[in-house]
Design an enzyme around this catalytic site. Structure first.
Site, mmCIF file in Angstrom:
data_model
loop_
_atom_site.group_PDB
_atom_site.id
_atom_site.type_symbol
_atom_site.label_atom_id
_atom_site.label_comp_id
_atom_site.label_asym_id
_atom_site.label_seq_id
_atom_site.Cartn_x
_atom_site.Cartn_y
_atom_site.Cartn_z
ATOM 1 C CB SER A 79 52.423 35.942 51.019
ATOM 2 O OG SER A 79 51.149 35.892 51.120
ATOM 3 C CD GLU A 89 44.352 45.326 45.637
ATOM 4 O OE1 GLU A 89 44.992 46.184 46.255
ATOM 5 O OE2 GLU A 89 43.500 45.431 44.757
HETATM 6 C C1 LIG Z 1 40.101 35.679 43.181
HETATM 7 C C2 LIG Z 1 41.423 36.339 43.407
HETATM 8 C C3 LIG Z 1 41.870 37.215 42.642
HETATM 9 C C4 LIG Z 1 43.112 37.854 42.555
HETATM 10 N N1 LIG Z 1 43.336 39.030 41.753
HETATM 11 C C5 LIG Z 1 44.808 39.228 41.952
HETATM 12 C C6 LIG Z 1 45.335 40.169 40.875
HETATM 13 O O1 LIG Z 1 44.400 40.828 40.067
HETATM 14 N N2 LIG Z 1 46.457 40.390 40.607
HETATM 15 C C7 LIG Z 1 47.517 39.340 41.174
HETATM 16 O O2 LIG Z 1 48.758 40.034 41.369
HETATM 17 N N3 LIG Z 1 47.177 38.887 42.261
HETATM 18 C C8 LIG Z 1 45.795 38.428 42.282
HETATM 19 N N4 LIG Z 1 45.423 37.475 43.228
HETATM 20 C C9 LIG Z 1 46.666 36.836 44.048
HETATM 21 C C10 LIG Z 1 46.289 37.210 45.591
HETATM 22 O O3 LIG Z 1 46.825 38.554 45.758
HETATM 23 C C11 LIG Z 1 47.205 36.075 46.339
HETATM 24 O O4 LIG Z 1 46.302 35.010 46.419
HETATM 25 C C12 LIG Z 1 47.508 36.661 47.742
HETATM 26 O O5 LIG Z 1 48.344 37.556 47.847
HETATM 27 C C13 LIG Z 1 47.994 35.363 48.550
HETATM 28 O O6 LIG Z 1 49.007 34.634 47.892
HETATM 29 P P1 LIG Z 1 48.660 33.210 48.042
HETATM 30 O O7 LIG Z 1 47.251 32.905 47.703
HETATM 31 O O8 LIG Z 1 49.674 32.439 47.224
HETATM 32 O O9 LIG Z 1 49.009 32.811 49.183
HETATM 33 P P2 LIG Z 1 50.375 32.212 50.106
HETATM 34 O O10 LIG Z 1 51.324 33.340 50.081
HETATM 35 O O11 LIG Z 1 50.945 30.815 49.638
HETATM 36 O O12 LIG Z 1 49.758 32.230 51.609
HETATM 37 C C14 LIG Z 1 49.212 30.992 52.267
HETATM 38 C C15 LIG Z 1 48.877 31.521 53.674
HETATM 39 O O13 LIG Z 1 50.231 31.621 54.459
HETATM 40 C C16 LIG Z 1 49.892 32.941 54.980
HETATM 41 N N5 LIG Z 1 51.550 33.510 54.889
HETATM 42 C C17 LIG Z 1 52.335 33.464 53.816
HETATM 43 N N6 LIG Z 1 53.299 34.219 54.176
HETATM 44 C C18 LIG Z 1 53.297 34.638 55.293
HETATM 45 C C19 LIG Z 1 54.003 35.241 56.182
HETATM 46 N N7 LIG Z 1 55.318 35.819 55.900
HETATM 47 N N8 LIG Z 1 53.493 35.549 57.575
HETATM 48 C C20 LIG Z 1 52.431 35.010 57.955
HETATM 49 N N9 LIG Z 1 51.726 34.356 57.236
HETATM 50 C C21 LIG Z 1 52.049 34.159 55.849
HETATM 51 C C22 LIG Z 1 49.110 33.722 54.380
HETATM 52 O O14 LIG Z 1 48.691 34.788 55.045
HETATM 53 C C23 LIG Z 1 47.876 32.723 53.814
HETATM 54 O O15 LIG Z 1 47.075 32.317 54.955
HETATM 55 C C24 LIG Z 1 44.099 37.234 43.363
HETATM 56 C C25 LIG Z 1 43.542 36.311 44.030
HETATM 57 C C26 LIG Z 1 42.571 35.439 44.047
HETATM 58 C C27 LIG Z 1 42.011 34.265 44.861
#
Ligand SMILES: Cc1cc2nc3c(=O)[nH]c(=O)nc-3n(C[C@H](O)[C@H](O)[C@H](O)COP(=O)(O)OP(=O)(O)OC[C@H]3O[C@@H](n4cnc5c(N)ncnc54)[C@H](O)[C@@H]3O)c2cc1C
Length: 385
Positions: A131, A363
């Protein structure tokens, strides 16, 4: 309901429906189970002219927009959102070039995407930057006429399958998100390899892999936009691509609703079809209403994005958030309506429920979408004063 689709969009919908029924339905279970990407489906997408729906005719595309993409992704996702994702994720990878590319970059890369010769992918996420996209640690250092890229991107859709990657890297580590830039990197460039393929809960036919850059040298002409504009490129890209995720979610929900209605009419308990029980009818009614509300929002937002409106972040986030929450709730209810059979792999609703979950996460998670919506609301109100 009549959503005023153009002749062209109705044609796209019909072609996708036929392709999904004839080519995707028979293989979806196998590729889900095998956690494998069905490369052979790409030629079918190319033959049906689905790869360049949103690309200018000048570069070999169909000259449509986000709405055309939405219609296609929804229809394909009704049957298998994992397979449909190869098209939506290619759009995510290509949008930075569509939005910020020079004529030369568009000519070189978009023509290949439009013909279906290759897929694209978008690389932003890293192990410590999800995020918090501004926290990316991948670097790009200018050395003569080349940028040298170092770092690892995580969970990249179409990873390994795509030929063209738009990747975010820091050109100035001291400037936080203002120090990020976006680059086009081709598969096969020395120093660019792929990590392990992820074993996922859903969308298992889609390939999700790491992108590993070790002293990977790319021509400086592969910079998209200007140095330091990477975060802007990423945010404008998401504004354009999020209706595509919303369409994926909408398709999953609509597919699950169809399955639930059909099952409820043929499953008999207490001597009657379960569709005659008010408890089941009310669930179906709520599911159908949510699907229709999601469709109305997603289509309207896609058209709003295509209209060239200046700031579409709020609406785009609303469509992605709402449609994905609907997908999760409708697929969960579809499993419930199928009872024990819904929990079994011989019916597609358990896969749809697994597939729906990711639309609330990628996304930008739905918490982040709510932040985007709220921040825009607050800004709009401040402007009124
Ligand atoms: C199958 C899959 C395909 C993907 N494809 C791509 C791709 O093609 N390109 C790419 O670049 N990425 C891709 N991603 C990455 C995806 O976009 C990220 O997983 C997503 O943005 C969330 O990041 P994170 O998993 O690190 O979660 P984190 O950011 O660690 O979040 C963990 C939790 O904390 C919450 N959280 C974090 N910050 C805040 C905040 N400020 N306020 C409230 N809640 C918060 C989140 O909502 C979540 O519930 C993919 C992920 C998966 C699983």
């Amino acid at each position: 309901m009549d959503y005023g689709l153009t002749e062209e969009q109705m044609m796209i919908r019909d072609v996708c429906k036929q392709l999904a029924e004839e080519k995707i339905k028979p293989i979806r279970e196998h590729y889900d189970e095998a956690n494998e990407f069905p490369s052979e489906i790409l030629s079918a997408f190319a033959q049906a002219d689905l790869c360049g729906l949103y690309i200018d005719e000048k570069y070999g595309g169909m000259g449509g927009g986000v709405m055309d993409l939405v219609v296609a992704v929804e229809e394909l996702s009704k049957v298998c959102s994992g397979i449909a994702l190869s098209i939506a994720a290619t759009a995510l990878g290509a949008f930075p070039i569509v939005l910020f590319g020079t004529d030369e970059q568009k000519e070189k890369y978009l023509t290949r995407v439009a013909t279906g010769e290759c897929l694209a992918a978008f690389g932003l996420t890293e192990a410590n930057a999800g995020s918090d996209a501004g926290a990316i640690a991948t670097t790009a250092v200018l050395d003569g006429d080349e940028y040298v890229i170092n770092g690892t991107k995580q969970w990249i859709t179409n990873g390994g399958e795509a030929e063209i990657y738009t990747v975010l890297a820091k050109t100035d580590k001291t400037k936080g998100s203002r120090g990020a830039s976006c680059f086009i990197i081709e598969k096969g460039t020395p120093g660019f390899t792929f990590g392990k393929k992820e074993n996922k809960m859903g969308i298992r036919a889609s390939s999700t892999r790491e992108l590993i850059f070790q002293d990977c040298r790319i021509p400086k002409e592969n910079l998209l936009g200007r140095e330091g504009a990477g975060f802007l490129v990423a945010m404008k890209t998401f504004d354009t691509s999020r209706p595509g995720v919303a369409a994926q979610a909408l398709g999953i929900a609509a597919g699950a609703l169809d399955e639930a209605v059909a099952y409820s009419r043929q499953r008999r308990q207490f001597g009657k079809p379960i569709s005659s029980f008010q408890g089941v009818q009310f669930m179906l009614a709520d599911m159908a209403t949510k699907v229709e509300a999601a469709r109305a929002l997603v289509y309207q937002v896609a058209r709003h994005v295509d209209s060239g409106a200046k700031n579409v972040s709020k609406e785009s986030a609303m469509a992605k958030m709402y449609a994905s929450d609907v997908a999760m709730s409708v697929t969960t209810d579809a499993v419930q309506i199928l009872g024990g059979y819904g929990y079994m792999k011989e019916y597609p609703v358990e896969k749809m429920m697994r597939d729906a979950k990711i639309t609330q996460i990628y996304e930008g998670t739905n918490q982040i979408q709510r932040e985007v919506i709220a921040l825009n609301l607050i800004k709009e109100d401040a402007r009124k004063k």
